[in-house]
Design a protein around this motif. Sequence first.
Motif, PDB file in Angstrom:
ATOM      1  N   LEU A 266      -2.757  -8.948  -3.636  1.00 60.00           N
ATOM      2  CA  LEU A 266      -1.927  -8.253  -4.854  1.00 60.00           C
ATOM      3  C   LEU A 266      -2.790  -7.790  -5.939  1.00 60.00           C
ATOM      4  CD1 LEU A 266       0.893 -11.348  -5.162  1.00 60.00           C
ATOM      5  CD2 LEU A 266       0.912  -8.798  -3.894  1.00 60.00           C
ATOM      6  N   LEU A 267      -3.841  -8.398  -6.309  1.00 57.15           N
ATOM      7  CA  LEU A 267      -4.570  -7.710  -7.264  1.00 57.15           C
ATOM      8  C   LEU A 267      -5.435  -6.434  -6.845  1.00 57.15           C
ATOM      9  CD1 LEU A 267      -6.058 -11.081  -8.544  1.00 57.15           C
ATOM     10  CD2 LEU A 267      -4.555  -9.679  -9.908  1.00 57.15           C
ATOM     11  N   LEU A 268      -5.943  -6.598  -5.702  1.00 62.78           N
ATOM     12  CA  LEU A 268      -6.688  -5.390  -5.081  1.00 62.78           C
ATOM     13  C   LEU A 268      -5.645  -4.283  -4.972  1.00 62.78           C
ATOM     14  CD1 LEU A 268      -9.346  -4.518  -3.984  1.00 62.78           C
ATOM     15  CD2 LEU A 268      -8.319  -4.999  -1.501  1.00 62.78           C
TER      16      LEU A 268
ATOM     17  N   ALA B 272       7.614   3.698 -12.731  1.00 63.69           N
ATOM     18  CA  ALA B 272       8.334   3.637 -11.349  1.00 63.69           C
ATOM     19  C   ALA B 272       7.746   2.898 -10.307  1.00 63.69           C
ATOM     20  CB  ALA B 272       8.785   5.000 -10.930  1.00 63.69           C
ATOM     21  N   ARG B 273       6.533   3.145 -10.190  1.00 66.98           N
ATOM     22  CA  ARG B 273       5.737   2.352  -9.120  1.00 66.98           C
ATOM     23  C   ARG B 273       5.486   0.806  -9.323  1.00 66.98           C
ATOM     24  NH1 ARG B 273       2.487   5.895  -5.674  1.00 66.98           N
ATOM     25  NH2 ARG B 273       3.643   8.006  -6.107  1.00 66.98           N
TER      26      ARG B 273
ATOM     27  N   ALA C  14      -5.153  -2.880  -8.504  1.00 67.17           N
ATOM     28  CA  ALA C  14      -6.302  -2.416  -9.144  1.00 67.17           C
ATOM     29  C   ALA C  14      -6.570  -1.164  -8.676  1.00 67.17           C
ATOM     30  CB  ALA C  14      -7.515  -3.447  -8.762  1.00 67.17           C
ATOM     31  N   HIS C  15      -6.366  -0.929  -7.675  1.00 64.03           N
ATOM     32  CA  HIS C  15      -6.571   0.308  -7.028  1.00 64.03           C
ATOM     33  C   HIS C  15      -5.769   1.777  -7.642  1.00 64.03           C
ATOM     34  CE1 HIS C  15      -8.699  -0.893  -2.862  1.00 64.03           C
ATOM     35  NE2 HIS C  15      -9.415  -0.785  -3.967  1.00 64.03           N
TER      36      HIS C  15
ATOM     37  N   ASP D 299       0.727  -1.118  -0.043  1.00 59.14           N
ATOM     38  CA  ASP D 299      -0.015  -0.121  -0.144  1.00 59.14           C
ATOM     39  C   ASP D 299       1.000   1.394   0.070  1.00 59.14           C
ATOM     40  OD1 ASP D 299      -2.522  -1.434  -0.212  1.00 59.14           O
ATOM     41  OD2 ASP D 299      -2.381  -1.688   2.255  1.00 59.14           O
ATOM     42  N   ALA D 300       1.921   1.340   0.765  1.00 55.11           N
ATOM     43  CA  ALA D 300       2.895   2.339   1.023  1.00 55.11           C
ATOM     44  C   ALA D 300       3.416   2.657  -0.541  1.00 55.11           C
ATOM     45  CB  ALA D 300       3.645   2.215   1.954  1.00 55.11           C
TER      46      ALA D 300
END
Length: 207
Positions: A134-136, A87-88, A139-140, A72-73
């Motif tokens: 991982l998918l969630l 990059a993310r 997707a966000h 999340d971070a």
Amino acid sequence: MTHDTPRARAKRAQILSAARTLFLQQGYARTSTDAITHAAGVSKQTLYAYYRGKAELLSATIAHELDDLRLDARFHPTPTTREDLRARLLDFAHAVTGRLLHPDALALLRLLLGEALHVPELRGALRDAFPARLLLVTAHLLQDAHAGGLIHAPDAALSARMFVGPVMSYVALDGLFSPTLPEAPTEKTLTRLVDLFLLTVTEGATP
């Protein structure tokens, strides 16, 4: 009982560490809650105050592996440029393959997959703790990037599968099913993977 105090967090970690060790040594089916409480130095009452049973403990074990990735971070704050998004995604690919191709993580994943075949109660817990998570988060990220005009991904959940799947192929094909200890994919390989994915979601995006 509150589970958000320093003492409670320490107790959860104590139980989880003991369970993880026993799961890896003996497997899920052969590890009893009695053995876990003994190894953790707690009572059964204490164990059940924090975890509802072995399935939840195994789910929490893999969730802890992902917590170390700080997924999340890595995806916050929302990227404002396409280069930042690139990059993310590259950082995500490095983090996932680097962590999950570690020998301890591979051993845990092999255990989870093997046990899930024989223990139906584990399948949903495993899915929620690992691939679904991982998918969630992906997707966000893609949903926010789409909303910001960085990419064209109206179906963020499907686009997340298109990215996470290739990344996880290194863990599955080169890790779980390899007879030797694999090396993590190179910077060049993961960069190419990210760039190929971005080609699939740039049509219609704001330049």
